[in-house]
Design a protein around this motif. Sequence first.
Motif, short mmCIF file in Angstrom:
data_model
loop_
_atom_site.label_atom_id
_atom_site.label_comp_id
_atom_site.label_asym_id
_atom_site.label_seq_id
_atom_site.Cartn_x
_atom_site.Cartn_y
_atom_site.Cartn_z
N LEU A 1 17.86 70.81 11.70
CA LEU A 1 16.36 70.54 11.21
C LEU A 1 16.23 70.57 9.53
CD1 LEU A 1 14.92 73.45 13.43
CD2 LEU A 1 14.44 70.91 13.19
N ALA A 2 17.19 71.25 8.91
CA ALA A 2 17.37 70.82 7.60
C ALA A 2 17.66 69.51 7.04
CB ALA A 2 18.40 71.98 6.56
N PHE A 3 18.66 68.92 7.82
CA PHE A 3 19.03 67.52 7.65
C PHE A 3 17.46 66.72 7.94
CE2 PHE A 3 23.35 68.83 8.81
CZ PHE A 3 23.86 68.44 7.43
N GLU A 4 16.91 67.15 9.02
CA GLU A 4 15.59 66.23 9.06
C GLU A 4 14.84 66.42 8.22
OE1 GLU A 4 14.01 67.32 13.10
OE2 GLU A 4 15.49 66.09 14.06
N GLU A 5 14.71 67.67 7.52
CA GLU A 5 13.66 67.70 6.32
C GLU A 5 14.02 66.82 5.37
OE1 GLU A 5 13.29 71.95 5.31
OE2 GLU A 5 12.47 72.39 7.23
N GLY A 6 15.34 66.79 5.04
CA GLY A 6 16.02 65.84 3.86
C GLY A 6 15.77 64.26 4.23
N GLY A 7 15.29 63.96 5.19
CA GLY A 7 15.07 62.60 5.75
C GLY A 7 16.10 62.06 6.67
N MET A 8 17.03 62.57 6.86
CA MET A 8 17.97 61.97 8.05
C MET A 8 17.14 62.18 9.48
SD MET A 8 21.55 63.80 7.27
CE MET A 8 22.51 62.51 7.97
N THR A 9 17.57 61.15 10.21
CA THR A 9 17.05 60.94 11.53
C THR A 9 18.05 61.33 12.49
OG1 THR A 9 15.60 59.20 10.95
CG2 THR A 9 15.90 59.45 13.41
N MET A 10 17.71 62.12 13.44
CA MET A 10 18.55 62.76 14.59
C MET A 10 18.46 61.90 16.02
SD MET A 10 19.00 66.52 15.95
CE MET A 10 19.14 66.62 17.64
N LYS A 11 19.54 61.22 16.37
CA LYS A 11 19.43 60.77 17.34
C LYS A 11 20.32 61.27 18.56
CE LYS A 11 19.44 56.24 15.25
NZ LYS A 11 19.99 54.72 15.17
N ALA A 12 19.52 61.75 19.70
CA ALA A 12 20.08 62.72 20.64
C ALA A 12 20.04 62.01 21.82
CB ALA A 12 19.50 63.79 20.76
N GLU A 13 21.01 62.13 22.57
CA GLU A 13 20.79 61.61 24.06
C GLU A 13 19.82 62.23 24.85
OE1 GLU A 13 23.27 59.43 25.34
OE2 GLU A 13 24.10 59.43 23.42
N LYS A 14 19.16 61.38 25.95
CA LYS A 14 18.20 61.86 26.58
C LYS A 14 18.48 63.17 27.38
CE LYS A 14 16.24 57.20 27.83
NZ LYS A 14 15.91 56.34 28.52
N ASP A 15 19.58 63.25 27.85
CA ASP A 15 19.94 64.52 28.53
C ASP A 15 20.79 65.50 28.02
OD1 ASP A 15 22.27 62.84 28.51
OD2 ASP A 15 22.67 63.02 30.49
N TRP A 16 20.38 65.61 26.32
CA TRP A 16 21.04 66.47 25.68
C TRP A 16 20.64 67.90 25.99
CZ3 TRP A 16 19.55 68.19 20.05
CH2 TRP A 16 20.49 68.57 19.58
N GLU A 17 21.72 68.51 26.79
CA GLU A 17 20.99 69.94 27.24
C GLU A 17 22.07 71.06 26.94
OE1 GLU A 17 18.35 71.20 28.73
OE2 GLU A 17 17.53 69.16 28.63
N ASP A 18 22.95 71.16 25.94
CA ASP A 18 23.69 71.96 25.36
C ASP A 18 23.11 73.18 24.57
OD1 ASP A 18 23.52 71.16 22.83
OD2 ASP A 18 25.66 70.54 22.51
N THR A 19 23.95 74.20 24.32
CA THR A 19 23.23 75.22 23.80
C THR A 19 22.42 74.97 22.79
OG1 THR A 19 25.42 75.97 22.59
CG2 THR A 19 24.82 77.05 24.72
N VAL A 20 23.00 74.09 21.80
CA VAL A 20 22.34 73.73 20.53
C VAL A 20 20.81 73.14 20.59
CG1 VAL A 20 22.54 72.50 18.26
CG2 VAL A 20 24.50 73.81 19.01
N ALA A 21 20.97 72.29 21.54
CA ALA A 21 19.73 71.43 22.01
C ALA A 21 18.62 72.34 22.28
CB ALA A 21 20.03 70.38 23.06
N ILE A 22 18.92 73.31 23.34
CA ILE A 22 17.93 74.26 23.49
C ILE A 22 17.57 74.93 22.45
CG2 ILE A 22 17.61 76.32 24.99
CD1 ILE A 22 20.15 75.30 26.93
N ALA A 23 18.22 75.47 21.57
CA ALA A 23 17.85 76.21 20.00
C ALA A 23 17.02 75.41 19.55
CB ALA A 23 18.96 76.95 19.70
N TYR A 24 17.40 73.91 19.26
CA TYR A 24 16.68 73.14 18.47
C TYR A 24 15.51 72.85 18.99
CZ TYR A 24 15.56 68.61 16.54
OH TYR A 24 14.88 67.35 16.02
#
Length: 80
Positions: free
Chosen positions: A32-55
């Motif tokens: 989220l900090a990277f996104e605030e800094g202007g980076m775009t996050m590209k995630a797979e449609k089925d991103w379901e690991d522990t970080v994805a859930i928390a994100y």
Amino acid sequence: MPNNRPTFNKGKKVTRSNMTRHDSYGCALDLLAFEEGGMTMKAEKDWEDTVAIAYRELKGNKSLRNDLKKQYGHEKSFNS
């Protein structure tokens, strides 16, 4: 309280054998900090690991995000 975050969020596990809930939420805060800094996050449609859930939880819950930033020492903004 954020200090007692459960190991599950909406029935999905936020922990693994090599990843605590604090690791998951910490990585999600970093993304989220990277996104605030202007980076775009590209995630797979089925991103379901522990970080994805928390994100997804933190992206939709700004008060929890702010509480965890304080708890984990991420109080400064990416741009400050």
